[in-house]
Design an enzyme around this catalytic site. Sequence first.
Site, mmCIF file in Angstrom:
data_model
loop_
_atom_site.group_PDB
_atom_site.id
_atom_site.type_symbol
_atom_site.label_atom_id
_atom_site.label_comp_id
_atom_site.label_asym_id
_atom_site.label_seq_id
_atom_site.Cartn_x
_atom_site.Cartn_y
_atom_site.Cartn_z
ATOM 1 N N ARG A 1 0.855 -1.193 0.000
ATOM 2 C CA ARG A 1 0.000 0.000 0.000
ATOM 3 C C ARG A 1 0.886 1.237 0.000
ATOM 4 O O ARG A 1 1.980 1.225 0.590
ATOM 5 C CB ARG A 1 -0.909 0.034 1.243
ATOM 6 C CG ARG A 1 -2.106 -0.905 1.185
ATOM 7 C CD ARG A 1 -3.139 -0.466 0.141
ATOM 8 N NE ARG A 1 -4.325 -1.296 0.116
ATOM 9 C CZ ARG A 1 -4.573 -2.279 -0.744
ATOM 10 N NH1 ARG A 1 -3.680 -2.589 -1.669
ATOM 11 N NH2 ARG A 1 -5.710 -2.952 -0.694
ATOM 12 N N HIS B 1 -1.691 -0.276 -9.835
ATOM 13 C CA HIS B 1 -2.377 -1.171 -8.881
ATOM 14 C C HIS B 1 -2.908 -2.422 -9.577
ATOM 15 O O HIS B 1 -4.103 -2.735 -9.523
ATOM 16 C CB HIS B 1 -3.516 -0.424 -8.149
ATOM 17 C CG HIS B 1 -3.889 -1.077 -6.853
ATOM 18 N ND1 HIS B 1 -4.237 -0.376 -5.720
ATOM 19 C CD2 HIS B 1 -3.957 -2.390 -6.496
ATOM 20 C CE1 HIS B 1 -4.510 -1.214 -4.736
ATOM 21 N NE2 HIS B 1 -4.345 -2.455 -5.195
HETATM 22 P P1 NAP Z 1 -1.869 -10.588 5.835
HETATM 23 O O1 NAP Z 1 -2.017 -12.061 5.594
HETATM 24 O O2 NAP Z 1 -2.792 -9.918 6.791
HETATM 25 O O3 NAP Z 1 -0.354 -10.348 6.286
HETATM 26 C C1 NAP Z 1 0.097 -9.130 6.756
HETATM 27 C C2 NAP Z 1 1.534 -9.290 7.213
HETATM 28 O O4 NAP Z 1 2.005 -8.010 7.652
HETATM 29 C C3 NAP Z 1 1.671 -10.237 8.400
HETATM 30 O O5 NAP Z 1 2.841 -10.988 8.307
HETATM 31 C C4 NAP Z 1 1.759 -9.268 9.579
HETATM 32 O O6 NAP Z 1 2.476 -9.764 10.713
HETATM 33 C C5 NAP Z 1 2.555 -8.142 8.965
HETATM 34 N N1 NAP Z 1 2.359 -6.920 9.738
HETATM 35 C C6 NAP Z 1 1.210 -6.270 10.036
HETATM 36 N N2 NAP Z 1 1.447 -5.198 10.809
HETATM 37 C C7 NAP Z 1 2.792 -5.172 11.021
HETATM 38 C C8 NAP Z 1 3.659 -4.332 11.756
HETATM 39 N N3 NAP Z 1 3.190 -3.272 12.429
HETATM 40 N N4 NAP Z 1 4.978 -4.614 11.754
HETATM 41 C C9 NAP Z 1 5.460 -5.684 11.080
HETATM 42 N N5 NAP Z 1 4.691 -6.531 10.363
HETATM 43 C C10 NAP Z 1 3.376 -6.273 10.334
HETATM 44 O O7 NAP Z 1 -2.007 -9.777 4.470
HETATM 45 P P2 NAP Z 1 -1.780 -10.322 2.973
HETATM 46 O O8 NAP Z 1 -2.970 -11.068 2.511
HETATM 47 O O9 NAP Z 1 -0.455 -10.985 2.897
HETATM 48 O O10 NAP Z 1 -1.765 -8.933 2.174
HETATM 49 C C11 NAP Z 1 -0.810 -7.930 2.470
HETATM 50 C C12 NAP Z 1 -1.226 -6.625 1.797
HETATM 51 O O11 NAP Z 1 -1.036 -6.694 0.379
HETATM 52 C C13 NAP Z 1 -2.713 -6.270 1.925
HETATM 53 O O12 NAP Z 1 -3.013 -5.713 3.194
HETATM 54 C C14 NAP Z 1 -2.903 -5.285 0.802
HETATM 55 O O13 NAP Z 1 -2.659 -3.979 1.296
HETATM 56 C C15 NAP Z 1 -1.810 -5.667 -0.213
HETATM 57 N N6 NAP Z 1 -2.372 -6.148 -1.493
HETATM 58 C C16 NAP Z 1 -2.053 -5.491 -2.639
HETATM 59 C C17 NAP Z 1 -2.539 -5.930 -3.857
HETATM 60 C C18 NAP Z 1 -2.163 -5.251 -5.144
HETATM 61 O O14 NAP Z 1 -2.731 -5.566 -6.198
HETATM 62 N N7 NAP Z 1 -1.204 -4.353 -5.136
HETATM 63 C C19 NAP Z 1 -3.372 -7.056 -3.907
HETATM 64 C C20 NAP Z 1 -3.694 -7.687 -2.719
HETATM 65 C C21 NAP Z 1 -3.174 -7.239 -1.521
HETATM 66 P P3 NAP Z 1 1.936 -11.021 11.559
HETATM 67 O O15 NAP Z 1 2.170 -12.212 10.644
HETATM 68 O O16 NAP Z 1 2.791 -11.030 12.754
HETATM 69 O O17 NAP Z 1 0.473 -10.773 11.817
#
Ligand code: NAP
Length: 308
Positions: free
Chosen positions: A223, A271
Amino acid sequence: MIKVQFAAHPERWDSYRPALETAFAAAQLQVDLRQDHPAAEVDYVIYAPNSDLQDFTPYTRCKAVFSLWAGVEKITGNTSLTQPLCRMVDPGLTAGMVEWVTGHVLRYHLDIDRSIATQDRWDPVVPPLAQERPVTLLGLGALGTACATALQRLGFPVTGWSRSQKTLTGLHCEHGAEGLTRALETAQIVILLLPDTAATENTLNATTLAHLPKGARIINPGRGPLIDDVALLDALDSGRIAHATLDVFRQEPLPQTHPFWAHPRVTVTPHIAAETRPLTAARMIAKNIQHGESGLPFLNQVDRQLGY
Ligand code: NAP
């Protein structure tokens, strides 16, 4: 009959409806799927924040809201949404992210830009092997872990950083502020796959960018607010950061006047890193309704305190 409301952008209805109906039938769920159920009768809402539905107050018997998007930062602030909220974890979306991230890592690793720029001369520069190119993933969730695993299979030494401590086979895992410094210090390529929360804003700022080795590259499909734009532009202008590939921005579409567009060390993509795929997402939603109907905890439920 389970009443499911589809509340996303209307143009999504034609692609999602058949996929959802097929998935519900395969899961043996008797579902009445519509865009116009009376709010008080709805059992579950399938939701994207760009739909007209913003006030969840009338959805008095709704058991859960299923986001079609993996990132939920536009939903978590909605105080009328008090039902369990589940974010999208979709094998199709994950596969797309793995392909996009791997492609952009290999562009940097193999210096494909150099090959394109030297089509007028025989000037061999052999790239190092992946095993000589440390890569760091900020975020080890559904997407970060899948990308880390794919890169590790290609031979890259991968470090991952998350909020909580993790142990993942073959990955060097870090967490916390000191862990972030360690994760950045060796990284030649950094990929951001963190959610947009109060705690992750400006994860890459002037201080943390300074921990990266000179010539590091940055890939952000997470993001926009994860990076301090001004600090990144300074680091790019000075050449300390060699290049950045950015898929997400504080304001989208990225305004035409934004310096990222014209910067020689920035690639902007609009995006498109990964999109939810109706076929596989529908199966995940059906599975979650099965959980709801049999009293099991919902999958991928958002923690409102943490914001993801
Ligand atoms: P997720 O499964 O919720 O994983 C989030 C990761 O971030 C987890 O490992 C979490 O740690 C870590 N995290 C959260 N807060 C943190 C902090 N303060 N310090 C350090 N690490 C932290 O999310 P996901 O499904 O992998 O997706 C990640 C992001 O990708 C989404 O939120 C979205 O913004 C983005 N995205 C982008 C696209 C695009 O097309 N560009 C598409 C889809 C998603 P823990 O494991 O310890 O909880």
